[in-house]
Design an enzyme around this catalytic site. Structure first.
Site, PDB file in Angstrom:
ATOM      1  N   ASP A  33      -2.334   5.597  -5.548  1.00  0.00           N
ATOM      2  CA  ASP A  33      -3.044   6.607  -6.335  1.00  0.00           C
ATOM      3  C   ASP A  33      -2.195   7.212  -7.437  1.00  0.00           C
ATOM      4  OD1 ASP A  33      -1.489   8.027  -4.208  1.00  0.00           O
ATOM      5  OD2 ASP A  33      -2.284   9.776  -5.255  1.00  0.00           O
TER       6      ASP A  33
ATOM      7  N   VAL B 224      -1.001  -1.190  -4.433  1.00  0.00           N
ATOM      8  CA  VAL B 224      -2.207  -0.368  -4.363  1.00  0.00           C
ATOM      9  C   VAL B 224      -1.799   1.080  -4.126  1.00  0.00           C
ATOM     10  CG1 VAL B 224      -4.435  -0.004  -3.232  1.00  0.00           C
ATOM     11  CG2 VAL B 224      -3.442  -2.317  -3.333  1.00  0.00           C
TER      12      VAL B 224
ATOM     13  N   PHE C  58       0.815  -1.213   0.000  1.00  0.00           N
ATOM     14  CA  PHE C  58       0.000   0.000   0.000  1.00  0.00           C
ATOM     15  C   PHE C  58       0.852   1.268   0.000  1.00  0.00           C
ATOM     16  CE2 PHE C  58      -3.176  -2.941   1.674  1.00  0.00           C
ATOM     17  CZ  PHE C  58      -4.364  -2.467   1.113  1.00  0.00           C
ATOM     18  N   ASP C  59       0.538   2.167  -0.915  1.00  0.00           N
ATOM     19  CA  ASP C  59       1.000   3.538  -0.818  1.00  0.00           C
ATOM     20  C   ASP C  59       0.286   4.194   0.371  1.00  0.00           C
ATOM     21  OD1 ASP C  59       2.180   6.046  -1.721  1.00  0.00           O
ATOM     22  OD2 ASP C  59       0.165   6.567  -2.404  1.00  0.00           O
ATOM     23  N   VAL C  60       0.815   5.339   0.828  1.00  0.00           N
ATOM     24  CA  VAL C  60       0.209   6.039   1.968  1.00  0.00           C
ATOM     25  C   VAL C  60      -0.582   7.270   1.522  1.00  0.00           C
ATOM     26  CG1 VAL C  60       0.669   7.318   4.097  1.00  0.00           C
ATOM     27  CG2 VAL C  60       1.934   5.226   3.608  1.00  0.00           C
TER      28      VAL C  60
END
Length: 230
Positions: free
Chosen positions: A183, A181, A11-13
């Site tokens: 944005d 995952v 996961f990106d933050v």
């Protein structure tokens, strides 16, 4: 590939799990208040645009992390004809930024739902001290098996070396069972593509994909990820 195969989720933050736009605006507001300078909507948008441009240059390897952090406020205030101590401004700003930890909608619910059936990891280009504090203060850090930050690794997304480090530090890492995952098309999705990983582009505002990287999946709500991985 069966959707049931994804056991390792990376996961990106920022603007994936934590609302960076909110944190950025709060931090810039506090900085300008401390400097006794007015912060208009136009000034905020100018900073936001410049900062995004500098981060894209960093991702492409055109500038160093130190240049980005130490020079962005110099460049920003030069635009308004002012010479400032950009390094000092940046340090103060980052301190304010570390205080921001508003979650994206349903972030904690998603991680709670996935925790027992998947290995969860953070993969971020953010500043280490800032990201560690934001993840801790938000409570999200408790869901993760490990946190991988470019500053600590010595490589950044989208570089393959960043993902090499992750693969070497996750027991029995399997590319076919890992999913990125995030944005950002230019760091998360491009990085996954270059490394041969499947990816999920979190795109809540339905931005067009004008880049070269094509995500395996695209979602506009975080909870939609559950249908992909379970």
């Amino acid at each position: 590939m069966s959707q049931l195969n994804y056991s390792t989720l990376l996961f990106d933050v920022d603007d994936t799990l934590l609302n960076f736009q909110s944190s950025e605006k709060q931090a810039l507001t506090k900085l300008f208040q401390s400097l006794h300078k007015p912060l208009t909507a136009k000034i905020y948008q100018d900073y936001h645009s410049l900062n995004a441009q500098l981060w894209r240059k960093y991702e492409r390897g055109e500038i160093s992390r130190e240049t980005l952090l130490d020079q962005r406020f110099n460049l920003f205030f030069q635009h308004y004809g002012q010479n400032v101590d950009g390094k000092a401004y940046s340090q103060k700003y980052r301190s304010f930024l570390s205080e921001g930890h508003d979650q994206m909608p349903n972030a904690s619910k998603l991680l709670a739902d996935l925790k027992n059936r998947h290995q969860l990891y953070v993969v971020t280009n953010g500043i280490a001290a800032t990201q560690h504090r934001r993840l801790a203060d938000s409570g999200l850090v408790n869901y993760f098996d490990n946190v991988f930050i470019s500053e600590e690794i010595g490589h950044k997304k989208p570089d393959p070396e960043f993902f090499d480090y992750i693969a070497d530090n996750i027991t029995n890492f399997n590319k076919q069972r890992a999913l990125v995952v995030g944005d950002s098309l230019t760091s998360d999705i491009l990085g996954a593509t270059k490394y041969g990983l499947d990816s999920v582009w979190f795109n809540p505002t339905h931005q067009p994909n004008l880049g070269v990287a094509k995500p395996t999946y695209e979602i506009d709500h975080l909870l939609d990820l559950e249908a992909i991985v379970s």
